[in-house]
Design an enzyme around this catalytic site. Structure first.
Site, PDB file in Angstrom:
ATOM      1  N   SER A  66       0.795  -1.236   0.000  1.00 33.27           N
ATOM      2  CA  SER A  66       0.000   0.000   0.000  1.00 33.27           C
ATOM      3  C   SER A  66       0.823   1.280   0.000  1.00 33.27           C
ATOM      4  O   SER A  66       0.258   2.376  -0.074  1.00 33.27           O
ATOM      5  CB  SER A  66      -0.952   0.011   1.195  1.00 33.27           C
ATOM      6  OG  SER A  66      -2.045  -0.844   0.966  1.00 33.27           O
ATOM      7  N   LYS A  69       0.119   3.818  -2.599  1.00 34.59           N
ATOM      8  CA  LYS A  69      -0.869   4.882  -2.407  1.00 34.59           C
ATOM      9  C   LYS A  69      -0.223   6.241  -2.170  1.00 34.59           C
ATOM     10  O   LYS A  69      -0.908   7.276  -2.256  1.00 34.59           O
ATOM     11  CB  LYS A  69      -1.792   4.534  -1.243  1.00 34.59           C
ATOM     12  CG  LYS A  69      -2.682   3.317  -1.470  1.00 34.59           C
ATOM     13  CD  LYS A  69      -3.632   3.116  -0.299  1.00 34.59           C
ATOM     14  CE  LYS A  69      -4.575   1.938  -0.506  1.00 34.59           C
ATOM     15  NZ  LYS A  69      -3.938   0.646  -0.235  1.00 34.59           N
ATOM     16  N   SER A 126      -5.840   3.544   4.722  1.00 33.59           N
ATOM     17  CA  SER A 126      -5.330   2.888   3.508  1.00 33.59           C
ATOM     18  C   SER A 126      -6.457   2.262   2.686  1.00 33.59           C
ATOM     19  O   SER A 126      -6.319   1.164   2.149  1.00 33.59           O
ATOM     20  CB  SER A 126      -4.299   1.815   3.890  1.00 33.59           C
ATOM     21  OG  SER A 126      -3.536   1.423   2.780  1.00 33.59           O
ATOM     22  N   LYS A 232       2.835   5.997   5.812  1.00 35.54           N
ATOM     23  CA  LYS A 232       1.999   5.129   4.983  1.00 35.54           C
ATOM     24  C   LYS A 232       2.500   3.709   5.150  1.00 35.54           C
ATOM     25  O   LYS A 232       3.642   3.401   4.813  1.00 35.54           O
ATOM     26  CB  LYS A 232       2.054   5.535   3.497  1.00 35.54           C
ATOM     27  CG  LYS A 232       1.124   4.722   2.626  1.00 35.54           C
ATOM     28  CD  LYS A 232      -0.318   5.071   2.919  1.00 35.54           C
ATOM     29  CE  LYS A 232      -1.250   3.907   2.643  1.00 35.54           C
ATOM     30  NZ  LYS A 232      -1.189   2.819   3.614  1.00 35.54           N
TER      31      LYS A 232
END
Length: 388
Positions: A66, A69, A126, A232
């Site tokens: 992720s 992202k 997320s 993140k």
């Protein structure tokens, strides 16, 4: 006779170097080296200078889950910055977006949601479905958005990254590296709006149907590490546990990236170790200030205004080892003024900061006001006044 550069009329201050002496730094117990991460790859950078403080296999190609992202959010914020999208806009979620698995906000297809709430769910939790909804809104399709992701990666010099989707869900041919993750995360956090979401621990995501989904921040370090205010996370069975995070102490902001950690606990511990190393051993001082005019106005007799201020176009920082009392010298050069008119913000020189014989920061110098060409009447008026 050789034409005299217009900027030769500048105050004598422009010809002299400016000296800044950094104050004595606080005594700290420095680490000789960070605790070597067991994770396959890692990197630590200081954001103001971009200097790498530590790296391990930082260009090794790996899935980053992720953390993909980061680019999705970057393009979204850049779209907002250009005025092509607003956080207050409402968009209708497609069946494709609502069908995403993995981490999600559990969006309802064909329902209308606020862009700001979708961004918040992507940063905090997320949410894959929110990312797809944003991608489809920005580019019209996920495929078009992915093309833009890869184009932006090339612009940022991310040479070891290929995006296949906007979520980080497993996909053949998609990879990145710790170094590139740090590069795009550094770009993302230039958008202050990001920090308005990244520090949120938990919130209720409201759906048009009236139901709520409780979303919790996947980056536990915002509560576990002093100064950490954003990050993140990422996890898939292929990528294992990944994290890009940032922390700030005493005016210095660091970015760390860990990929492929065996557990979330190990990933977080290794990130804390990287941050500890950076804060214990390094200090940053701003030495160039964007928009701060240099002493004295620059005389430009050929212009109607006669002079203009000059200021750096960007900030500049000096990163040094803690415990050293460094002397930083600022010097600047000014170019000959070209054809008039010259609008405010035009580059007319450069300011450079040096320490130990090396350039540590530099910026273009730009005009702080417009310069226009004299008319015939202006010239006549100058002659009558015995002027320039």
């Amino acid at each position: 006779m050789k034409k005299r550069p217009a900027f030769l009329y500048v105050s004598v201050l422009c010809l002299a170097a400016l000296i800044i002496v950094a104050g004595t730094l606080p005594t700290v117990t420095a680490l000789a080296a960070p605790v070597e991460p067991q994770s396959p790859s890692a990197i630590l950078i200081e954001t103001g200078t971009g200097k790498v403080l530590y790296e391990k296999n930082a260009r090794e190609h790996r899935p980053i889950a992720s953390m993909v992202k980061i680019m999705t959010l970057l393009l979204t914020f850049e779209n907002i910055q250009r005025g092509e999208l607003s956080l207050s806009d409402e968009i209708t979620v497609s069946e494709n977006a609502a069908s995403m698995g993995g981490s999600q906000a559990f969006l309802d297809a064909h329902e209308t949601y606020c862009v700001g709430e979708l961004v918040k769910s992507a940063v905090v939790a997320s949410a894959n479905d929110s990312c797809v909804a944003l991608a489809e809104t920005v580019s019209g399709s996920v495929e078009g958005f992915v093309t833009e992701m890869n184009e932006r990666a090339r612009e940022l010099g991310m040479e070891d990254t290929v995006f296949v989707n906007c979520t980080g869900l497993p996909a053949e041919g998609q990879y990145s590296c710790a170094r590139d993750a740090a590069v795009m995360f550094r770009e993302l956090i230039k958008h202050e709006e990001f920090f308005g979401y990244s520090g949120v621990w938990m919130f209720d995501f409201h759906h048009p149907s009236g139901r709520d989904t409780v979303l919790t921040n996947t980056n536990k370090l915002i509560r576990a590490y002093e100064g950490c205010d954003g990050g993140k996370t990422g996890f898939t069975n292929e990528a294992m546990y990944c994290l890009s995070a940032t922390a700030m102490r005493n005016g210095m902001r660091l970015i760390g990236v860990i990929t492929g950690a065996p557990t979330a606990k190990k990933r977080n511990a290794e990130m804390c170790s990287l941050f500890d190393y950076g804060f214990a051993n390094w200090s940053v001082k701003q030495v160039i200030f964007k928009g701060a005019e240099i002493d004295g106005r620059v005389e430009v007799p050929s212009s109607k205004e006669g002079s203009t201020g000059v200021a750096p176009a960007s900030d500049g920082y000096y990163l040094s080892e803690r415990g050293k009392d460094e002397e930083v010298t600022l010097s600047y050069t000014l170019n000959e003024v070209g054809a008039l008119p010259l609008p405010r913000g035009s580059v007319v020189g450069k300011i450079t900061a040096t320490a130990g014989g090396e350039i540590v920061a530099e910026s273009d110098l730009v005009t702080t006001s417009d310069l226009t060409e004299k008319s015939y009447l202006d010239i006549v008026g100058d002659l009558l006044r015995g002027g320039r």
